[in-house]
Design an enzyme around this catalytic site. Structure first.
Site, PDB file in Angstrom:
ATOM      1  N   PHE A  87       0.770  -1.205  -0.072  1.00 15.90           N
ATOM      2  CA  PHE A  87      -0.178   0.113   0.041  1.00 15.90           C
ATOM      3  C   PHE A  87       0.938   1.219  -0.092  1.00 15.90           C
ATOM      4  CE2 PHE A  87       0.940  -0.408   4.648  1.00 15.90           C
ATOM      5  CZ  PHE A  87       1.231   0.900   4.859  1.00 15.90           C
ATOM      6  N   SER A  95       5.656  -7.519   3.134  1.00 17.43           N
ATOM      7  CA  SER A  95       6.071  -8.132   4.426  1.00 17.43           C
ATOM      8  C   SER A  95       6.994  -9.394   4.135  1.00 17.43           C
ATOM      9  CB  SER A  95       5.193  -8.327   5.413  1.00 17.43           C
ATOM     10  OG  SER A  95       4.695  -9.713   4.989  1.00 17.43           O
ATOM     11  N   CYS A 143      10.073   1.126   3.803  1.00 22.51           N
ATOM     12  CA  CYS A 143      10.999   0.255   4.129  1.00 22.51           C
ATOM     13  C   CYS A 143      12.520   0.766   4.338  1.00 22.51           C
ATOM     14  CB  CYS A 143      11.137  -0.803   3.110  1.00 22.51           C
ATOM     15  SG  CYS A 143      11.752  -0.266   1.760  1.00 22.51           S
TER      16      CYS A 143
END
Lengths: 512, 512, 512, 512
Positions: free
Chosen positions: B154, B231, B286
């Protein structure tokens, strides 16, 4: 054309169009009609040096721009050229009298060359070799050098701009460009584009004139290098002057290119490519195929087919859509070509098709026209087989076999291009490996490499070690600066990066 | 917002917008307000397979286009995005609720990534090694593989598009893209751009839904590879499935990035970069710097300065120009972050600044906001120092020296980025050499490499061997096909290329 | 051979030969005779983990050696192998029963591979992009990752060593190598060479056993990656386990390679290469040409010539200088091949030459021999045309034209190699461009790339994105770490590098 | 030394040692003692042309050897040199009088350079760009050019051999090498090594003499290029002659290198490196650091430390193990250096340490010794700060700041190397980016790049565009030949590779 229509060609100095005063102007002709359409200044050394100063001053800040920003100007330049594509083509068809359809092709090609130059951030990456010894790293960075000067020939006013300027400035140099006094109009358009896209002043300067312009460069501390597309004679003279002055140089000279037809030639492919190669640009290009070499079993048929096809080539005004081939650049060029035709006859070759003085409509009767001309039974050592004619003249010779023609190519003083027509992979690979030239074509007539690959010859066709376009384009306009870097721990820190006074225990989450 | 304003998100299949029917739709929220603004289809496997068929069919002709033509579509895509820059940014600020100024930055970055992908004709060049033995050449060509599928997170709806699609299709593959169901709007704009620029049907397909979409890929003969940004947990599951199905994969996972401050830190540089790194994208990225490690002599001052600066960070609606940080993506994300704050307290760290439930104006009272949160006195093995929180939460710890923190980084399961703040070149080079991560920053807070250089981590942050962007981007989406080519003379020709029946004398002009 | 002559194969752990105790040993056979010549330990997990610890411990200092020093060990390893060339070849001819002349060839090839790995200081160079923004540089460094594990097949005990270990350790990793339990002897020699050249302890460990050895790697934090040459089935299982464990992997699997003969085939070239390709290594290699596809006009002649030539292939003891082809690796392998011959017959292909149970001299009567076997009239979907037989069995089929066979290759699950025999450059280039495999040959039967170029397939023949050898060999064993480096002037110095308190006048010798 | 001990230096022509007759011989001295130890022929033009013919004849077959075979000779040459390492070093210490420990270092370095040249099969790979248009491929191959001539200086008889010959011949050229008449002995050893390893006759020829030797090259059709390490004056003269003759050239000239000490200098690192840089090779090298520039706050301490350390440098016989610095090359060189010391005094600099006429033991009393000499308070424009002295003379000057010294470097006519001593990364990066030279050092005194990276300067230190070593080494000795290859289907085959008369149905196993 009345006097007030005469185009007074201007210099582009430090971002402005400047009219040169107090000097001689040379007339600019439309080769399709012989009419004077403008005049070109024989710029003074003083103005030439002003251009050097402008470029040298601009370099200091231009080189410090990030490569992305410099290449941003190339993206904009490309878009501006796309927007003006036809206008640019017409400028070439007018003074250089390249046929309008070829002129469009030249502009399109230059746009592709600029697209290729947009890869500069990829191409300019240097190398690292870390840990060459304990705490020592090595690094290679490709850095700009300063100001470059470039001299263009009349025959590709756009292409040569594309070879020199996008690469030179994209990597961080600034540039002084001397267009041919016979085809200055394309760069008159480009200077305006430089203004429109906001290219910083002095990054590119345009100066018109004779050899006194580069004459101000060779011993000039503000100049880092010189490039040329021109004759071999000029190239050698410039190489000598650059050597004396300690300048790097990349100088593309003349050519004499073979088209070799083997026994398995595909006739359609060959004839199409021959016509394009020999008569495109009226033969005025460094990749023109002007020697046709055929093995014995197809020689007669080849002669017949070449003559038949050559007769169909229409000659006329560069702007006429029904015409294939325009005029040559000047009355003098025409005379020179006709002189070579005389020499061909004198040395015993057969003039199978005589293109001299083709019939022309009234408005073109003073144009500089030579039609397709074909010699047959040419032997290797004749002048029309050895020297660059720079006109629409083909010399056809019979060869024994592939090795025979490879030897002829090797003996040539030139080494630009050579093409073979075959479907056999042995012939193909042998030719690629052994044709002693810089560019090879297989089943193509004009072996100009794709814009992402280097372009250039060897021997008398190319003085210097780097070619134009692609990775070579970067190499000439940069140096590989090498840094050797030793780093040692600061006081109180040992070789492991530990403070000598700190607790040595390791904290490990794994070990908990 | 009335019901009729609800955006019904569509799939983009074979060049057309297609409304998925007969399936569940999941609501799409504006995280700044909590309002439902649209709905996203949980697309059926049947439709997913139709996308595969479209991409597979398109591949056959797309791969045969010349690389210049394929890259021509990238030039056009770039221009179309430049023209719609603000509209694209708003689409991100709306559903992903990235603050509009950051959304603009993301769009700008993607444009730069496409510019970098315009180097594909340079990057895709293979290698030659001619004459590896007598009459044998070797050649390496970088070739497309077929259809790739990609799954986006997202948090960077535009950036991840830029990492996958321009490179994948530029080299000749076709693509199926599954955006996040939480931020699908950017790709709704892009599909329309694909139509506008005339991208051939099927080259890119967009399909919305859950993990059943990639579920149709793993064992599918028509799929060549899979990529993901998501993830670590998802990455490992997909790696397993890809392994079972024999697909190549490039899967970017989670992260936990250190910002290391040494004794010679430049405070202004550090604080500016800390704020951007920890609170940009509300910590949902990230490369967010979420562990701050400082050497003892500056630890106290650093804590004080971090808290002071963090307090000044304004939180609010993503479209509000006076705001620095927008909401997090969902109510669940908010809850998860708050849960980590509880864990931090429980495990004994000091909650020096509590960002939970910041005050908001009426229209944003149902938005998913968490304000800047700072823990101090964190020790390395605590969960808030080890796990990815994906929110604006900083954990500050004291380290002994450079070697100490390098060990902590090495022990981490993640290996994405790490940044150091120092002016000393030994610290700099030691950190670059030994920080056990994929990306290193020096005096920068977000160590995202320049678009022309590869992006990606190691260990649990990156499954697979190739990264995105630059040369790595080419490697994942192509194979190095190697040809070994022997050519032998045709019958009647010897190894020198001579006809065995022809006269062997050499014709030399030199010898005359 | 008496009991005391039985070779008890040892593990090589931390630089020492260690006899594994308390575990089962599996017998080692000489396939030429069926005699037991040794025994191989099914090493315990504990010992396997000791090898991991050794390699992990060695990594810390090995990676910090300069690349020149690491490559120095490769220079020495090469020289030591040159000195022991025959001894190494015999070790292969003994347990793997590759014919001694082929075994010599394999050793020679590995020496060349090590020579190629001596290019590592050139190949490992990273990239720089200085000035990506004001005072920001980008740098890419190719760094080792840690410990790699590798599993070898029985058929190329030397070659696979060469693919994995020189590259893995040359770039700075350490390695654990599991040879095939069917051909461990070559590595028994190599371990001793490692000792002789002083390779630091733990840089290479050799462990014998079954799949429980790699079983200790997948979830092990001390392992960075896994590589394999083996069956596709094993490759997929390992890919799955690596995915689950988050390890990078490079896994070479099975193959089924086409030899395509076009109408202009050179018969001598074709037959020589067919024999070498199909019967070399008794067909036990991943580049064996086992499907022969011929266009209609030469099909009958090809069948006749292939059978005639196949009949002349001598079969026998791997050490017999008069023999061309040795045995297959085991009784089970022999049975499997014979089973495929049955299947071929059952599915309706013509068994034109039956190689089962060739007559053998007394000493070889228990060897595992299968002679040259040829099926004709094979159609594409039959199992002998689709599955890897790994024995000297050729399947000949008639194809319609080039496009027809390209489609068959595309439909295959495997994608290793494919070879074409033609003199036509269109066929050549079309085949290179479109054969859906990783390696292509033209007029060669075994399209193994030169050691300086990458080796590997696609689809079910290769799981992962990097191949072995050359630049690919570097990519798998390193990561491209990217550093983004901002540097700012120290206090009291401005952006130009001037002290803010110093006199600004320029000292110029030029101006004097 | 009696007359019969005089070494009569021979030419190495076409693989044989040939004594030149009928020409003058010039005496060869041992500079440590002033004794005549040999005599060197002033070879005739006739012999020089015989060497050209030998090299030209050898080229035809040498270039056709596979690159692996040519590089095989480099592997052997390396091994032969390792075996004779001390003998080679002594040859240098004898005539060039480089101190034996440095001579050993030079031989070691050359061995590493040959190791780097063993990467040629990696470095020489060309590029491919397939599908540049429908059925057209592009290919770049790096090809040898023919015969190169090289001229060496006296000061690095081994190193310069390493720069030129391994690269030149490894890529496929042949070579004529003219050693310095003052240090010919190293190549007398090497010629014998060429014989021992079986290097084909004519691949390397060695000719002794004066400038009449290269005089036979410039206009010679059999020569492709010329390289030199020598003075700038010679370089420019040769550049001019090469330009006139159309030869490519790579000409390394003189230098004047700064050592810059910043306020955070690490004194131990600086002093060690200064001594090595300024007094190594008795200052006779192109990377000698002969200008020391220090910022004001450390200037006084630097002067004191430099003088103190310089006083400790021992001077004496090149073979004496207790000596640090040997003699200079000749009586004339000594006189020239002493003359510069006079100039330094005259122009007002302080002669802080006078190295003239150091005391020597009896056997060295006629040697050509100059001891460490230090000038302080030097200002930038003085001749000892601008001109190459080529002796152990340091000029120390005070600079204002980094920008100040960068300007001084920019104004220099030379541009070889420059070194900075600092621990600050801003100073480091600024210096790498802006020092207007070809090689930069950080905390090193002699910034010679690692053998895998290019070596060379800019401006008056390097004429030409390519440097030596690494990728540059390849570029000078090859051309990037570009092939443009069109392939068209044979008659009866359509663009898809289908026979036009064959059945179009697809055979699919998948579909069955």
């Amino acid at each position: 054309m009345s006097n007030q229509d005469i185009i007074r060609v201007k210099n582009f100095i430090h971002g402005e169009w400047v009219e040169e005063t107090g000097v001689e102007y040379t007339p600019l002709y439309n080769p399709s009609t012989g009419a004077v359409i403008g005049e070109v200044p024989m710029t003074s050394e003083k103005t030439s040096l002003a251009a050097v100063d402008s470029a040298h001053g601009a370099y200091a800040s231009w080189r410090k721009l990030s490569v992305s920003k410099r290449v941003g100007f190339l993206f904009d330049m490309r878009q501006a050229m796309v927007n003006k594509e036809e206008q640019l083509a017409v400028s070439i068809a007018l003074d250089q009298a390249k046929h309008i359809s070829e002129a469009r092709g030249e502009v399109r090609r230059v746009i592709e060359i600029i697209e290729a130059a947009c890869s500069i951030p990829t191409l300019i990456q240097g190398e690292t070799l870390d840990g060459i010894a304990k705490n020592i790293n090595g690094r290679v960075v490709k850095q700009a050098l300063g100001v470059f000067g470039g001299v263009a020939p009349f025959n590709f006013p756009a292409l040569v701009f594309g070879w020199f300027i996008p690469y030179a400035i994209g990597v961080g140099n600034t540039f002084i460009y001397k267009p041919s006094t016979q085809s200055p109009l394309f760069m008159q358009e480009m200077g305006t584009i430089f203004q429109e896209i906001g290219l910083p002043k002095g990054v590119v300067n345009i100066v018109h004139g004779n050899r006194s312009i580069p004459g101000t460069w060779y011993e000039n501390d503000k100049i880092s290098g010189v490039c040329l597309v021109g004759s071999t004679n000029t190239a050698k003279k410039m190489a000598e002057a650059c050597g004396r002055g300690g300048k790097r140089s990349m100088l593309l000279g003349g050519a004499k290119n073979f088209l070799v037809a083997m026994e398995d030639v595909n006739w359609d492919v060959f004839i199409d490519n021959f016509i394009h190669s020999c008569y495109g640009s009226a033969g005025q290009r460094c990749l023109a195929g002007s020697v046709v070499a055929a093995v014995p079993e197809i020689y007669d048929e080849l002669v017949e087919r070449v003559i038949e096809a050559s007769k169909k080539v229409s000659v006329g005004d560069a702007m006429d859509p029904d015409v294939y081939m325009g005029p040559v650049i000047s009355a003098k060029a025409k005379e020179n070509i006709e002189n070579y035709i005389e020499i061909g006859i004198e040395q015993g070759s057969t003039l199978a098709l005589d293109g001299r003085n083709p019939e022309m409509p009234e408005k073109n009767k003073d144009g500089y026209f030579v039609g397709p001309t074909v010699f047959t039974d040419v032997t290797p050592c004749r002048r029309i087989a050895q020297e660059e004619i720079f006109g629409p003249v083909a010399a056809i010779m019979k060869i024994k076999d592939l090795d025979d023609v490879l030897q002829l190519i090797r003996q040539q003083k030139f080494g630009n291009g050579a093409c073979i027509f075959t479907q056999n992979q042995y012939y193909t690979e042998k030719f690629i490996a052994e044709a002693d030239v810089g560019m090879v074509g297989v089943n193509v007539g004009v072996c100009a490499p794709h814009p992402y690959l280097p372009f250039g010859g060897i021997k008398d066709s190319h003085l210097g070690t780097d070619k134009v376009q692609g990775k070579d384009g970067i190499d000439f306009f940069t140096q590989n600066k090498v840094a050797t870097i030793r780093y040692a721990p600061p006081a109180g820190v040992n070789e492991e990066g530990e403070r000598t006074d700190s607790d040595k225990s390791v904290r490990s989450c794994v070990a908990q």
